[in-house]
Design a protein around this motif. Structure first.
Motif, PDB file in Angstrom:
ATOM      1  N   ASP A 103       7.948   9.796  -0.057  1.00 27.70           N
ATOM      2  CA  ASP A 103       8.642   9.808  -0.978  1.00 27.70           C
ATOM      3  C   ASP A 103       8.399   9.351  -2.440  1.00 27.70           C
ATOM      4  N   ARG A 104       9.208   9.198  -3.286  1.00 26.05           N
ATOM      5  CA  ARG A 104       8.809   8.776  -4.775  1.00 26.05           C
ATOM      6  C   ARG A 104       8.106   7.430  -4.810  1.00 26.05           C
ATOM      7  N   THR A 105       8.958   6.346  -4.082  1.00 25.51           N
ATOM      8  CA  THR A 105       8.457   5.066  -3.920  1.00 25.51           C
ATOM      9  C   THR A 105       7.176   4.968  -3.362  1.00 25.51           C
ATOM     10  N   THR A 106       7.001   5.338  -2.326  1.00 25.45           N
ATOM     11  CA  THR A 106       5.618   5.305  -1.462  1.00 25.45           C
ATOM     12  C   THR A 106       4.465   5.932  -2.159  1.00 25.45           C
ATOM     13  N   GLN A 107       4.712   7.166  -2.971  1.00 21.13           N
ATOM     14  CA  GLN A 107       3.717   7.817  -3.935  1.00 21.13           C
ATOM     15  C   GLN A 107       3.381   6.864  -4.820  1.00 21.13           C
ATOM     16  N   ARG A 108       4.476   6.144  -5.404  1.00 20.15           N
ATOM     17  CA  ARG A 108       4.101   5.449  -6.714  1.00 20.15           C
ATOM     18  C   ARG A 108       3.284   4.006  -6.388  1.00 20.15           C
ATOM     19  N   THR A 109       3.721   3.454  -5.283  1.00 19.18           N
ATOM     20  CA  THR A 109       3.107   2.218  -4.767  1.00 19.18           C
ATOM     21  C   THR A 109       1.920   2.418  -4.193  1.00 19.18           C
ATOM     22  N   THR A 110       1.460   3.227  -3.449  1.00 21.81           N
ATOM     23  CA  THR A 110       0.231   3.516  -2.945  1.00 21.81           C
ATOM     24  C   THR A 110      -0.719   4.221  -4.044  1.00 21.81           C
ATOM     25  N   LEU A 111      -0.332   4.867  -4.795  1.00 23.12           N
ATOM     26  CA  LEU A 111      -1.330   5.300  -5.984  1.00 23.12           C
ATOM     27  C   LEU A 111      -1.410   4.237  -6.935  1.00 23.12           C
ATOM     28  N   ASP A 112      -0.514   3.310  -7.149  1.00 25.19           N
ATOM     29  CA  ASP A 112      -0.878   2.140  -8.005  1.00 25.19           C
ATOM     30  C   ASP A 112      -1.965   1.192  -7.178  1.00 25.19           C
ATOM     31  N   SER A 113      -1.807   1.101  -5.689  1.00 27.45           N
ATOM     32  CA  SER A 113      -2.661   0.241  -5.156  1.00 27.45           C
ATOM     33  C   SER A 113      -4.061   0.930  -5.160  1.00 27.45           C
ATOM     34  N   VAL A 114      -4.390   2.282  -5.359  1.00 26.40           N
ATOM     35  CA  VAL A 114      -5.623   2.872  -5.503  1.00 26.40           C
ATOM     36  C   VAL A 114      -6.174   2.525  -6.852  1.00 26.40           C
ATOM     37  N   ARG A 115      -5.213   2.716  -7.937  1.00 24.93           N
ATOM     38  CA  ARG A 115      -5.634   2.374  -9.125  1.00 24.93           C
ATOM     39  C   ARG A 115      -6.053   0.883  -9.131  1.00 24.93           C
ATOM     40  N   ARG A 116      -5.717  -0.016  -8.828  1.00 25.23           N
ATOM     41  CA  ARG A 116      -5.700  -1.419  -9.089  1.00 25.23           C
ATOM     42  C   ARG A 116      -7.169  -1.718  -8.327  1.00 25.23           C
ATOM     43  N   VAL A 117      -7.578  -1.128  -7.194  1.00 29.97           N
ATOM     44  CA  VAL A 117      -8.675  -1.526  -6.727  1.00 29.97           C
ATOM     45  C   VAL A 117     -10.088  -0.829  -7.059  1.00 29.97           C
ATOM     46  N   LEU A 118      -9.727   0.453  -7.895  1.00 33.27           N
ATOM     47  CA  LEU A 118     -10.853   0.995  -8.186  1.00 33.27           C
ATOM     48  C   LEU A 118     -11.761   0.435  -9.295  1.00 33.27           C
ATOM     49  N   ALA A 119     -13.106   0.365  -9.465  1.00 34.53           N
ATOM     50  CA  ALA A 119     -13.635   0.091 -10.530  1.00 34.53           C
ATOM     51  C   ALA A 119     -13.644   0.750 -11.638  1.00 34.53           C
ATOM     52  N   PRO A 120     -13.765   0.243 -12.953  1.00 32.00           N
ATOM     53  CA  PRO A 120     -13.502   0.923 -14.044  1.00 32.00           C
ATOM     54  C   PRO A 120     -14.274   2.368 -13.957  1.00 32.00           C
ATOM     55  N   GLN A 121     -15.417   2.540 -13.542  1.00 36.43           N
ATOM     56  CA  GLN A 121     -15.942   3.714 -13.650  1.00 36.43           C
ATOM     57  C   GLN A 121     -15.871   4.565 -11.982  1.00 36.43           C
ATOM     58  N   GLY A 122     -15.094   4.032 -11.274  1.00 34.10           N
ATOM     59  CA  GLY A 122     -14.697   4.462 -10.006  1.00 34.10           C
ATOM     60  C   GLY A 122     -14.155   5.880 -10.129  1.00 34.10           C
ATOM     61  N   ALA A 123     -13.833   6.606  -8.816  1.00 31.61           N
ATOM     62  CA  ALA A 123     -13.621   7.737  -8.701  1.00 31.61           C
ATOM     63  C   ALA A 123     -12.460   7.817  -7.361  1.00 31.61           C
ATOM     64  N   PHE A 124     -11.749   8.528  -7.864  1.00 36.90           N
ATOM     65  CA  PHE A 124     -10.482   8.882  -6.627  1.00 36.90           C
ATOM     66  C   PHE A 124     -10.300  10.247  -6.423  1.00 36.90           C
ATOM     67  N   THR A 125     -10.564  10.646  -5.179  1.00 35.79           N
ATOM     68  CA  THR A 125     -10.310  12.171  -4.713  1.00 35.79           C
ATOM     69  C   THR A 125      -9.252  12.392  -3.752  1.00 35.79           C
ATOM     70  N   THR A 126      -8.453  13.324  -3.585  1.00 35.24           N
ATOM     71  CA  THR A 126      -7.497  13.592  -2.776  1.00 35.24           C
ATOM     72  C   THR A 126      -7.131  15.015  -2.726  1.00 35.24           C
ATOM     73  N   PHE A 127      -6.433  15.701  -1.597  1.00 34.67           N
ATOM     74  CA  PHE A 127      -6.350  17.099  -1.608  1.00 34.67           C
ATOM     75  C   PHE A 127      -5.084  17.274  -1.408  1.00 34.67           C
ATOM     76  N   SER A 128      -4.725  18.663  -2.037  1.00 38.71           N
ATOM     77  CA  SER A 128      -3.157  19.330  -1.683  1.00 38.71           C
ATOM     78  C   SER A 128      -3.542  20.677  -1.096  1.00 38.71           C
ATOM     79  N   TYR A 129      -2.676  21.060  -0.278  1.00 37.49           N
ATOM     80  CA  TYR A 129      -2.449  22.522   0.258  1.00 37.49           C
ATOM     81  C   TYR A 129      -1.907  23.369  -0.724  1.00 37.49           C
ATOM     82  N   VAL A 130      -2.490  24.372  -1.043  1.00 36.89           N
ATOM     83  CA  VAL A 130      -2.063  25.326  -2.108  1.00 36.89           C
ATOM     84  C   VAL A 130      -0.625  25.881  -2.018  1.00 36.89           C
ATOM     85  N   HIS A 131      -0.201  25.991  -0.563  1.00 43.02           N
ATOM     86  CA  HIS A 131       1.244  26.416  -0.445  1.00 43.02           C
ATOM     87  C   HIS A 131       2.311  25.467  -0.852  1.00 43.02           C
ATOM     88  N   ALA A 132       1.524  24.046  -0.654  1.00 45.58           N
ATOM     89  CA  ALA A 132       2.688  22.888  -1.150  1.00 45.58           C
ATOM     90  C   ALA A 132       2.685  22.765  -2.598  1.00 45.58           C
TER      91      ALA A 132
END
Length: 201
Positions: A103-132
């Motif tokens: 859901d929207r809230t979980t997407q936002r809070t989780t992505l915010d958590s990722v952004r907060r822990v990454l080093a300034p030059q860090g990288a984040f990768t995830t994937f998406s299914y084409v049909h979705a």
């Protein structure tokens, strides 16, 4: 439908450094399709934390990969988990989470958590299914991704995966912003994407 393919895993872990002692965080490792590839790349270097909410999967991963610090918790708790592990910022965050089903809230809070822990030059990768990608929740996630990182690049489709999927490569996390500002940025990202689609058609 099936565990993620080796080829998708290879695309997803591209940012893992080939030297040094990086801190690599894996979200939603599930049955370990990406975990093993990350371990191969690290070859005993650095630190590999895997955050898995399913206790059965977490237990299995800890047994199969003794060099991985498996944490049975939710991905949104990442800042606390990383602080408790005393590893500082993450150099790479690799996600196997099903973003389109969140859901929207979980997407936002989780992505915010990722952004907060990454080093300034860090990288984040995830994937998406084409049909979705046509789902409203998937489009919302793409907008949130664009508002959370200065650079978001979709990779080539891995047709050999079942179902076909592609990887998002994100870098340069933006400073922490209020939800209202994030919504505004997300709307701007969506408008630019719609304009580009209109120009191509």
């Amino acid at each position: 439908m099936a565990p993620s393919s080796r080829r998708l895993a290879t695309e997803l872990v591209l940012p893992v450094p080939e030297s040094g002692h990086p801190v690599v965080v894996e979200l939603g490792p599930g049955t370990g399709a990406f975990t093993g590839v990350i371990q191969e790349l690290l070859g005993g270097r650095g630190h590999h934390l895997a955050v898995e909410i399913n206790p059965r999967f977490a237990s299995s991963l800890a047994e199969r990969f003794p060099r991985v610090q498996v944490l049975n918790d939710e991905a949104a708790a990442l800042p606390r988990l990383l602080a408790e592990s005393r590893f500082g910022a993450a150099d790479v965050v690799v996600s196997g989470l099903p973003w389109a089903s969140l859901d929207r809230t979980t997407q936002r809070t989780t992505l915010d958590s990722v952004r907060r822990v990454l080093a300034p030059q860090g990288a984040f990768t995830t994937f998406s299914y084409v049909h979705a990608t046509c789902l409203a929740s998937a489009r919302r996630f793409r907008r949130l991704l664009g508002s959370s990182f200065e650079e978001v690049v979709p990779g080539r489709t891995v047709w050999g995966n079942l179902p076909p999927a592609f990887v998002y490569h994100a870098r340069r996390p933006r400073p922490r912003l209020s939800p209202a500002t994030l919504d505004l940025l997300a709307a701007q990202v969506g408008a630019r994407a719609a304009a580009r689609t209109g120009m191509r058609s």
